[in-house]
Design a protein around this motif. Structure first.
Motif, PDB file in Angstrom:
ATOM      1  N   GLY A  10      57.296 -39.457  32.045  1.00 42.10           N
ATOM      2  CA  GLY A  10      56.740 -40.813  31.832  1.00 42.10           C
ATOM      3  C   GLY A  10      56.890 -41.648  33.164  1.00 42.10           C
ATOM      4  N   LEU A  11      57.830 -41.410  34.134  1.00 41.82           N
ATOM      5  CA  LEU A  11      57.856 -41.890  35.269  1.00 41.82           C
ATOM      6  C   LEU A  11      56.597 -41.539  36.240  1.00 41.82           C
ATOM      7  CD1 LEU A  11      61.575 -41.429  36.097  1.00 41.82           C
ATOM      8  CD2 LEU A  11      60.751 -43.586  35.820  1.00 41.82           C
ATOM      9  N   LYS A  12      56.253 -40.381  36.191  1.00 41.29           N
ATOM     10  CA  LYS A  12      55.149 -39.940  36.975  1.00 41.29           C
ATOM     11  C   LYS A  12      53.894 -40.619  36.376  1.00 41.29           C
ATOM     12  CE  LYS A  12      55.460 -35.584  36.267  1.00 41.29           C
ATOM     13  NZ  LYS A  12      55.431 -34.027  36.528  1.00 41.29           N
ATOM     14  N   ILE A  13      53.823 -40.503  35.030  1.00 42.32           N
ATOM     15  CA  ILE A  13      52.531 -41.365  34.291  1.00 42.32           C
ATOM     16  C   ILE A  13      52.484 -42.815  34.965  1.00 42.32           C
ATOM     17  CG2 ILE A  13      51.428 -41.946  32.458  1.00 42.32           C
ATOM     18  CD1 ILE A  13      52.513 -39.284  31.342  1.00 42.32           C
ATOM     19  N   VAL A  14      53.702 -43.600  34.875  1.00 47.05           N
ATOM     20  CA  VAL A  14      53.598 -44.755  35.444  1.00 47.05           C
ATOM     21  C   VAL A  14      53.193 -44.832  36.791  1.00 47.05           C
ATOM     22  CG1 VAL A  14      54.999 -47.049  35.788  1.00 47.05           C
ATOM     23  CG2 VAL A  14      55.510 -45.743  33.654  1.00 47.05           C
ATOM     24  N   GLN A  15      53.586 -44.251  37.591  1.00 51.14           N
ATOM     25  CA  GLN A  15      53.548 -44.108  39.009  1.00 51.14           C
ATOM     26  C   GLN A  15      52.085 -43.861  39.242  1.00 51.14           C
ATOM     27  OE1 GLN A  15      56.632 -43.486  41.837  1.00 51.14           O
ATOM     28  NE2 GLN A  15      55.594 -41.846  42.771  1.00 51.14           N
ATOM     29  N   LYS A  16      51.696 -42.856  38.693  1.00 48.81           N
ATOM     30  CA  LYS A  16      50.182 -42.609  38.815  1.00 48.81           C
ATOM     31  C   LYS A  16      49.101 -43.706  38.602  1.00 48.81           C
ATOM     32  CE  LYS A  16      47.932 -40.180  35.537  1.00 48.81           C
ATOM     33  NZ  LYS A  16      47.797 -38.996  34.566  1.00 48.81           N
ATOM     34  N   TYR A  17      49.427 -44.460  37.724  1.00 47.34           N
ATOM     35  CA  TYR A  17      48.653 -45.716  37.582  1.00 47.34           C
ATOM     36  C   TYR A  17      49.054 -46.895  38.439  1.00 47.34           C
ATOM     37  CZ  TYR A  17      46.598 -43.347  33.514  1.00 47.34           C
ATOM     38  OH  TYR A  17      45.898 -42.220  32.802  1.00 47.34           O
ATOM     39  N   HIS A  18      50.224 -46.957  38.600  1.00 48.97           N
ATOM     40  CA  HIS A  18      50.792 -48.330  39.359  1.00 48.97           C
ATOM     41  C   HIS A  18      51.102 -48.024  40.986  1.00 48.97           C
ATOM     42  CE1 HIS A  18      50.631 -50.474  35.421  1.00 48.97           C
ATOM     43  NE2 HIS A  18      51.072 -49.313  34.805  1.00 48.97           N
ATOM     44  N   ARG A  19      51.109 -46.985  41.287  1.00 46.02           N
ATOM     45  CA  ARG A  19      51.240 -46.471  42.589  1.00 46.02           C
ATOM     46  C   ARG A  19      53.128 -46.533  42.647  1.00 46.02           C
ATOM     47  NH1 ARG A  19      48.346 -49.240  47.299  1.00 46.02           N
ATOM     48  NH2 ARG A  19      48.137 -51.115  46.075  1.00 46.02           N
ATOM     49  N   TRP A  20      53.745 -47.452  41.740  1.00 43.11           N
ATOM     50  CA  TRP A  20      55.135 -47.626  42.083  1.00 43.11           C
ATOM     51  C   TRP A  20      55.795 -47.905  40.536  1.00 43.11           C
ATOM     52  CZ3 TRP A  20      58.390 -51.865  42.207  1.00 43.11           C
ATOM     53  CH2 TRP A  20      57.789 -53.274  42.005  1.00 43.11           C
TER      54      TRP A  20
END
Ligand SMILES: Cc1cc2nc3c(=O)[nH]c(=O)nc-3n(C[C@H](O)[C@H](O)[C@H](O)COP(=O)(O)O)c2cc1C
Ligand code: SF4
Ligand code: FES
Lengths: 901, 425, 159
Positions: free
Chosen positions: C32-42
């Motif tokens: 989940g953290l990776k997915i969030v970061q993929k879309y928001h950079r952080w």
């Protein structure tokens, strides 16, 4: 089972089920540790308990192992003293300390710090680290806990307690390597009800007691009373510490049968009212609304004059007062004029509970035994708020079923890390039936929200299922997650368990709940199970009081005008019943004598008010929900007129009781109430001496006694004498381990922190030397004539415009005294009324709207909260808040929308 | 010279597709395995002398044989491929991942079948983007033709396999920390016992094997234990090994050679010797957490036992060469900062000891060293010895340090005496 | 007081989709953290809260995991993230020069982002490409056998 092992060339017998650290500590050896905690188990993170283990008799070198993670094995050979182990432990402390601020002189933990003790124990005293220390920012954690992260030694105990053990959600460990941080993801109030235990669980000063900080004093300067928490009915054991006349702090007092190592935050931080500005410290006489202080002798004289010639006195007792105080009041006014100061509906329920405890066949486990049950069915209680520590231990019980797998894999239960890998976040069978969502729902297999009558009906259905003769006519519409009747899944779960536990209580004022719980437990017993049955009751001495009287407040009201004086013991009647009926009652009383600690509406209407001791300034016995009689002792002898209620009564009834000692009062009580006979054994008598000496309340390092009053007098005054107990008010006396019931503090050479408790136990984590304190008054019977199996109530169905009002409990707020403590007060919610979503919708009511509630024509306004899971037709109203005090439950009410938010 | 692991890889930078892999004999090992009794597979792997290529050299067959089998075992079981490769100086698994993903998948299916696991994960380090693409595509192909999923090749055996891409921490390579990471937790190691074979992923029996280890399995199945044993030059350890070299050598790279090839051959023949103007000072034979070896050890065969005998470890078999123009203290600083940063923060010696070590090296390197510091460093190597810490990270970190203190003592002392780094002008 | 939702429906369904690999929702935390970061950079605090709700975990528990790993960014990063390998082989092969160049060129230190939000500079442990040292990674691209000249040109490709 015991096995033999060799430690440093000597043979010892140790328990086979344990690890080497526990074994060594149980043998009274000094082996340092940090991450291991007797209740939290082993994780071997800190590496401090290193020892040498030898392969066989010929092995000379051995291998360094962590004692906490090494199971005891028959015939094994180990060494604590081998230089290799010794050096490693010293070096490990050296490493642990490289970032520690060494701020002991200004640290609240200084002098009772496990880190200090262990540092000294390992012999590390020279610092080679010559670089900068890393520093952290601290967080605001709410009114209870102070945070000082720089002192952290990363033992991980805090998160293991807070998250893994207590189920806390708003705390954790962050980051990694040497910058790991223990706290919240953002500053804010620690929500968990057991956060205060961090103070004792943390081996150094990261988490300290914020309320103590306000009036800090060193541990060794406290005068301590072995005491019992008075904030709910569980009777957790506490230590109350005093200095210069004020109560400074509460700590958990280990009792292996009751609270174990922990207490809840209400218990720990709810003491501050004792030091309140509203405290009554001298006798008051109130005439024409004017209150004036008066000397003690005069008060005693005037009151004896009024009462000795009286034709009739009324005595109103209290579930907050000790057996002894209630008993002496009863002696004073005569048994027929003594009333338990609680409403009849509550009193009758408690007597019902007592009857079940006394005559039933099902065992009521002690609080800590609860941890051993493996399936739970809770009826009606919001345990987290009515009996917090019970909730903590139910959480542990919920881990037993999944923990079986770990046992299968031969993982010892002290191996916490490995057990948790197997258990993950699984919980065993826990079923909760309440009228609203509760915090324990998160560990529940399933929760069922309904009116108390329907909860009882569900229980009866479960009973029928257990008995195997399910009757369709009782049918409740509750379904389980698989759309089968809920009752049958509960029955199956209870039957599948080794030790099912039924939890109920009086909080919803429902006889049906109390009875149906017994019915389910009985049915399980009949099926050859080994069930447990726990009832939660309202207050610290609810059971004791109700054993002394079967007359209640309403009975007293019926006799309004006939008495010459009415004596009200440690009781604010306005908390008990609605204002109008109390007003009506008090109005007719000629002379009201109130014995109380704090000014309140009742004391304001009294003619005389006598200042009495809270738990911290009184001696006495209370009986917990388990039926356990436990003694509490003064932390100090106040230098004002505050004393135990029974001491006041004794003084007033000088000719009759004047010379009686506490023990003699107990003996008279026991003669009158043979059921209470064993109360005499609850603690050693006042005559008890250890090596001819009394047990000092103060540590041998108590400082400054001779200088305390130097501005007035240079000669040291004689310390007050305690003729009522084997404790003394001095630092002189017996210095060893005293009997468990009168242990005022923990200390043994080299162990200045609470961790010294190891040395007070027979085996680490086990019973205290000489047995755990407290005496169980009731044990299950072989057979019983109690039978509640057909007391099935009628189905509750919501009415059109009429609501049933039920109490919502708040750990901070529902108890009148603790709620007056400043820190706790910050956590008390504003009054509100809770409604079901559909009921709200029907009335066009939204969250935070103001509504008017009419109960018997009396109207009150509250803001609305849409409460998750509250069942239709029911209103929830917080119990015991200032705005709701005296509300009697259940009530019938109508509601009207006043304004939208 | 046979190179079963790498002989078929393509030179155009693409990986072998399913068809291409099958054309080279791919998935024959699996077909064979599915017709065998699982226990017989484990035995075969045991007989082949395959030792784990993750660094510790634990015999693979022996590991598999410790998994509880049969009805009473706890299910589901898991088979995990460790493709975290984050040991400084190691780059061997990358090649296998990027060039021949099916080889890994086939090996893992066989492994899973041998231990009756129905779930498998490939735990890949974040930085290997190309590998991620290769594995993702290969998994899809394998599912499509029924090498994965339900009833594999009609055998009745089901296996779900998925790729997990890590978010970066050296600790994730340690097998129990890896399991915590797969559970979505902080990658903190777990206490052993219980070993993962008993209580692993989600508390269930689990095998964790290194990528290279796994790649050998299809070939062992296809060609037999004897054949495999004979690939090696060393006694009791079978197979070929991927050896690599980095540093100031003429031809840094990676080669599949018989297990037991000498250090000298790798360095002088395959890596082409030192670059001009640089001379040899020492090597870390198997990645950043192995002890330095010097000239005198160059004829040591690179196998687990022989390297151990001369006081180091074969580790990952990827050699880091130290030359005379590089300051050994600087090199150690780099290593110890890495280890200190990658410490999970769980146990005291590692969490506190490694940053302390790194700071001491900083001080020495910056000309602020004291002779006493050498004693402290010496002490750290003992304090963080194997067994003293919770996992092998810190002891690994001490290996280059303790050997450097032995072989390059002069350099340490020179720094301290001159109060500067002799390599810096 | 409904705040705007940070996570899009697409992200949410991607996160939920990852549940299928695991017996517990919480196991999808890293995913989940990776997915969030993929879309928001952080991963911002707000995004973290929404993610925690989807995973049925506490915010603290998710943050505990997020802050543990090197590659989950809990602070905003620039449009391009430069990961410079600072491990041993790169050290031997000239890491010092590379990092000195970057510091000078971008005017930032490790952990910082250029004022124009173009680059964030981070160190990374061994990239597993030691035979091509020194190396660094910009976004998903690996750059090998670096020299400062080469690097100068490489940087120009990232706007
Ligand atoms: C700190 C640390 C990091 C490790 N990193 C890796 C790694 O990246 N890849 C790997 O295969 N093994 C790594 N290992 C070794 C694994 O714990 C484990 O032994 C290995 O995956 C087992 O596979 P094998 O038996 O096939 O060698 C590491 C060990 C430690 C202590
Ligand atoms: S905060 Fe206290 S309990 Fe938590 S790790 Fe640090 S020292 Fe231990
Ligand atoms: S108490 Fe044994 S390692 Fe911490």
């Amino acid at each position: 089972m015991k096995v033999k092992i060799t430690i440093d060339d000597k043979i010892y017998e140790v328990d086979q089920e344990t690890n080497l650290l526990e074994a060594c500590l149980s043998l009274e050896m000094d082996l340092p540790y940090f991450c291991w905690h007797p209740e939290l188990g082993s994780v071997a993170a800190c590496r401090q308990c290193a020892i040498i283990k030898y392969k066989d008799d010929d092995d000379e070198k051995g291998k360094l192992v962590m004692a906490c993670l090494e199971p005891v094995k028959e015939g094994m050979r180990i060494s604590l003293q081998a230089p290799q182990a010794h050096d490693f432990r010293a070096h490990n402390i050296e490493a642990l300390m490289i970032n520690h601020p060494h701020d002991c002189p200004v640290c609240d933990e200084g002098g009772e710090c496990h880190l200090q003790d262990m540092t000294v124990m390992t012999g590390h005293n020279y610092r080679r680290y010559r670089f900068n220390k890393r520093t952290h920012t601290n967080q605001y954690l709410g009114p209870f806990i102070n945070h000082e992260m720089n002192r952290c030694i990363q033992c991980y105990r805090c998160t293991r307690f807070y998250n893994d053990y207590a189920g806390g959600k708003d705390f954790d460990v962050f980051a990694s390597h040497d910058s790991v941080y223990f706290g919240r993801h953002e500053p804010g109030i620690l929500e968990n009800e057991f956060s205060g235990n961090l103070v004792e669980v943390c081996p150094t000063g990261v988490f300290t007691d914020k309320t103590f900080k306000k009036h800090f004093t060193r541990k060794w300067d406290l005068s301590n009373g072995p005491s019992i928490c008075h904030n709910c009915s569980l009777g957790c054991n506490i230590i109350a510490g005093e200095r210069y006349g004020s109560l400074r702090r509460i700590r958990s007092r280990y009792n292996g049968d009751v609270n174990g190592y922990f207490i809840c935050d209400r218990g720990r931080f709810g003491y501050e009212y004792v030091n309140s500005e509203n405290r009554i410290c001298i006798p008051l006489k109130i005439e024409n609304g004017e209150s004036s202080p008066m000397p003690r002798e005069q008060a005693v004289r005037e009151i004896s004059e009024i009462t000795s010639g009286a034709k009739k006195l009324i005595g109103i007792g209290s579930p907050k007062a000790s057996l002894e105080s209630n008993f002496l009041l009863r002696q004073w006014v005569g048994s027929e004029n003594f009333y338990a100061g609680i409403p009849a509906n509550e009193g009758k329920l408690i007597r019902q509970v007592i009857k079940i405890l006394k005559k039933g066949t099902v065992r009521t486990p002690s609080l800590s035994e609860v941890k051993g049950y493996d399936a739970v069915f809770i009826l009606g209680e919001d345990v987290t708020n009515t009996a917090p520590m019970l909730a903590l231990y139910l959480r542990q019980a919920a881990k037993n079923q999944p923990g079986e797998v770990a046992k299968d894999l031969k993982i010892p239960d002290w191996n916490d890390a490995a057990t948790r890998v197997v258990v993950q976040n699984a919980t065993g069978s826990v079923y909760i039936a309440t009228f609203h969502a509760t915090k324990l729902d998160e560990i529940a297999t399933q929760s069922y929200y309904a009116h108390p009558d329907n909860i009882a009906r569900l229980a009866y259905e479960v009973m029928a299922e257990i008995e195997g003769n399910f009757k369709d006519e009782t049918k409740v519409e509750a379904m389980d997650n698989a759309n089968q009747p809920l009752s049958s899944s509960i029955a199956k779960a209870m039957l599948a368990a080794k030790k099912p536990l039924i939890v109920a209580g009086t909080s919803l004022y429902s006889e049906a709940i109390v009875q149906s719980a017994a019915a389910v437990a009985n049915a399980l017993k009949e099926k050859g199970k080994d069930p447990g049955l726990v009832y939660v009751v309202p207050e610290v001495n609810s059971i004791g009081l109700s054993m002394l009287s079967e007359q209640f407040l309403e009975d007293a009201f019926d006799k309004t005008d006939s008495a010459d004086a009415t004596i009200i013991l440690e009781n604010d009647l306005y908390q008990r019943k609605d204002k109008s009926s109390i007003d009506a009652f008090l109005k007719y009383q000629k002379n009201i004598i109130s014995l109380h600690y704090l000014e309140n509406t009742t004391t304001h209407q009294a003619n005389y008010v006598l200042p009495v001791g809270t738990f911290a300034e009184a001696d006495g016995t209370v009986v917990s929900n388990e039926g356990r009689a436990q003694r509490f002792y003064k932390a100090h002898q106040p230098d004002n007129d505050i004393r135990s209620s029974w001491e006041w009564i004794q003084e007033i009834m000088m000719d009759k009781w004047g010379s009686a000692s506490f023990d003699e009062i107990v003996s008279s009580m026991v003669r009158e109430f043979p059921e209470l006979e064993r109360v005499q054994d609850a603690a050693p008598s006042a005559e008890f001496r250890e090596e001819t000496q009394k047990i000092p309340r103060e540590t041998h390092r108590y400082s400054g006694r001779t200088a305390e009053d130097a501005d007035k007098n240079v000669s040291e005054p004689k310390p007050p004498e305690d003729r009522n107990s084997a404790l003394s008010y001095t630092m002189e006396g017996f210095t060893g381990v005293p009997p468990s019931a009168i242990t005022p503090f923990y200390w043994t050479p080299g162990w200045n922190s609470v961790q010294a408790i190891n040395k007070y136990q027979i085996e680490v984590g086990g019973e205290l030397l000489g047995g755990n304190p407290g005496i169980r008054l009731f044990e299950p019977k072989e057979t019983t004539d109690l039978d509640f199996s057909d007391h099935i109530p009628l189905q509750f169905s919501p009415k059109q415009d009429e609501y049933c009002g039920l109490p919502l409990y708040h750990i901070y707020g529902s108890d009148e005294l603790s709620a007056q403590s400043p820190a706790v007060k910050e956590r008390v919610p504003e009054a509100y009324i809770a409604l079901n979503d559909d009921d709200a919708l029907k009335n066009d009511i939204r969250e935070d709207d103001m509504i008017e509630v009419s109960v018997n024509g009396e109207k009150k306004r509250f803001a609305v909260k849409l409460h998750k899971g509250i069942s239709p037709g029911i209103l929830g109203l917080p119990k015991g808040l200032t705005e709701t005090a005296g509300t009697e439950f259940p009530f019938t009410a109508t509601i009207k929308l006043i304004s939208h938010e | 010279m046979e190179k079963p692991l790498t002989e078929h890889i393509k030179t155009d930078g693409t990986w072998l597709t399913l068809t291409e892999y099958e054309e080279t004999g791919g998935y024959q090992g699996l077909r064979k395995a599915l017709s065998m009794d699982p226990l017989a597979i484990t035995k075969l792997v045991g007989d082949s002398g395959l030792k784990g290529r993750g660094g510790a050299g634990f015999p693979t067959g022996k590991k598999w044989s410790m998994i509880p089998m049969g009805k009473d075992a706890h299910y589901p079981k898991y088979f995990v491929v460790n493709a975290d490769e984050m040991e400084p100086g190691s780059f061997k698994d990358r090649l296998l991942l990027e060039t021949n993903p099916h080889q890994i998948i086939e090996g893992a299916i066989i492994g899973a079948f041998a231990i009756e696991a129905n779930f498998s994960f490939i735990f890949l380090r974040w930085a290997y983007h190309k590998a991620a693409k290769a594995i993702t595509q290969a998994l899809q192909e394998a599912y499509e033709v029924g090498y994965l999923g339900k009833n594999i090749l009609g055998s009745g055996f089901d296996l779900e396999m998925s790729l997990h891409i890590s978010v970066g921490r050296y600790m994730c390579g340690e097998e129990t920390a890896l399991l915590n990471a797969l559970e979505g937790k902080r990658a903190i190691p777990r206490a052993k016992p219980p070993y993962p074979v008993v209580s692993g992923l989600f508390g269930k029996p689990t095998i964790v094997n290194n990528v290279e280890t796994i790649c050998n399995v299809p070939h062992i199945l296809a060609k037999g234990a004897d054949w495999f044993m004979k690939l090696s030059k060393s006694e009791g350890e079978g197979g070929t090994k991927l050896y690599g070299a980095s540093g100031r050598v003429k031809n840094p790279g990676l080669w599949e050679l018989p297990l037991g090839t000498t250090l000298r051959e790798i360095l002088e023949v395959h890596a082409g010797g030192m670059q001009d103007g640089y001379s040899f000072k020492g090597v870390l034979p198997g990645g950043g957490s192995t002890d330095f070896l010097t000239d005198e050890h160059l004829d040591t065969p690179m196998d687990f036992e022989s390297v151990q005998k001369v006081g180091s470890r074969m580790g990952t078999g990827t050699i880091i060469v130290l030359d005379d123009k590089t300051c050994p203290i600087g090199m150690l600083r780099s290593l110890e900062h890495f280890f200190a940063h990658e410490s999970c923060g769980w146990c005291t010696p590692c969490r506190e000891g490694l940053p302390w070590t790194a700071k001491l090296l900083d001080a020495i390197d910056a000309g602020r060293g004291k002779m006493k510091d050498l004693e402290t460093l010496e002490f750290h190597t003992k304090y963080m010895a194997p067994g003293n810490t919770f996992c092998a990270l810190a002891p690994g970190a001490m290996e280059p340090l303790q050997s450097a203190l032995k072989y390059f003592r002069y350099d340490f002392e020179k720094h301290i005496h001159e109060q500067k780094c002799p390599w810096k002008s | 007081m409904t705040q705007e939702q940070i996570l899009s429906e697409k992200e949410i369904s991607e996160i939920k989709d990852s549940f299928k690999h695991f017996p517990l929702k919480s196991a999808a935390c890293i995913e989940g953290l990776k997915i969030v970061q993929k879309y928001h950079r952080w991963v911002s605090d707000e995004a973290l809260k929404e993610l925690a709700a989807i995973l049925e975990m506490s915010v603290d528990a998710v943050d505990s995991v997020a802050t543990y790993y090197n590659l989950i960014y809990r602070k905003p990063v620039g449009r391009h993230v430069i990961h410079v390998c600072n491990s041993v082989s790169c050290y031997i092969m000239g890491y010092d020069e590379i990092i000195a160049f970057l510091r000078h060129k971008l005017g930032i230190e490790y952990g910082e982002t250029t004022a124009d939000d173009r680059f964030t500079l981070l160190s990374v442990s061994c990239l597993g490409d030691c035979d091509h040292a020194p190396v660094l990674m910009i976004d998903d691209d690996l750059h090998q056998n670096l020299t400062t000249d080469k690097l100068e040109k490489i940087l120009n490709n990232y706007e």
